[in-house]
Design a protein around this motif. Sequence first.
Motif, PDB file in Angstrom:
ATOM      1  N   GLU A  93      -5.899   3.207  -0.316  1.00 42.46           N
ATOM      2  CA  GLU A  93      -7.291   3.594  -0.055  1.00 42.46           C
ATOM      3  C   GLU A  93      -8.083   2.408   0.498  1.00 42.46           C
ATOM      4  O   GLU A  93      -8.878   2.550   1.425  1.00 42.46           O
ATOM      5  N   SER A 130       0.812  -1.215   0.000  1.00 43.92           N
ATOM      6  CA  SER A 130       0.000   0.000   0.000  1.00 43.92           C
ATOM      7  C   SER A 130       0.850   1.272   0.000  1.00 43.92           C
ATOM      8  O   SER A 130       0.399   2.328  -0.450  1.00 43.92           O
ATOM      9  N   ASP A 167      -6.971   1.685   4.143  1.00 45.76           N
ATOM     10  CA  ASP A 167      -7.547   2.662   5.064  1.00 45.76           C
ATOM     11  C   ASP A 167      -9.009   2.342   5.338  1.00 45.76           C
ATOM     12  O   ASP A 167      -9.474   2.431   6.488  1.00 45.76           O
ATOM     13  N   SER A 168      -9.733   1.947   4.303  1.00 41.92           N
ATOM     14  CA  SER A 168     -11.142   1.594   4.459  1.00 41.92           C
ATOM     15  C   SER A 168     -11.308   0.382   5.369  1.00 41.92           C
ATOM     16  O   SER A 168     -12.196   0.349   6.238  1.00 41.92           O
TER      17      SER A 168
END
Length: 211
Positions: free
Chosen positions: A129, A121, A132-133
């Motif tokens: 992204e 990542s 993080d989600s």
Amino acid sequence: MTVRGGRPALTADEVEQRREAILSAVLEQISERGTAGVRMKDVARAAGMSIGTIQYYFDSREALVLAAYRRHSENVVSRVKSPFPGEGDPWEGLRRTLHEFLHVADFTMRTRLWIEFVAASARDDQLLELLDSVFLTWKQVVREVVDAGVADGTFSPRVDPEVAVDALLAQLDGFEIAHAIGSRGTDVERIELVLQQTARALLGVEPSHPE
């Protein structure tokens, strides 16, 4: 039934089964070789398909890796969201949530995948992204149980509830790294016990609630 090139077209279920087999093969390759070591020919061999079949469903190696991480993350999150329905004993809900997280599929493979996911990542915005989600979703799962316990008096936090949640997740992340490299005392049973005792201390859980 529609026919392509003399062969019956696959049903929607058959297509999904093929995609699942491919993504499972990708995750196995990531666990064994790391994200950078994933190759189409190895995935095809592990899935028992041709490279052409793999490319029919995923037009690039990058798309393949992203889809595999997304599917894995969705599966883990869906499992850990189910133990606490928003009612009942919050302490039992937290215990079950942690238990489910530690027992979803093969924990050793998952810890290796998580480390690879984090490392990859750092060089890929789409993966970042997604990471993080996943983290925010998992944090919300734990936070909802903690909030329920504070609201009904089951928990009497020794620190701010947000700090307690962050501390539990940070401890879990540390254990995952230690487990992945084979450190002593990081078997699943011990990790679960230490997390429960840490949660008790942070959240002020009364001794009347069982381990």
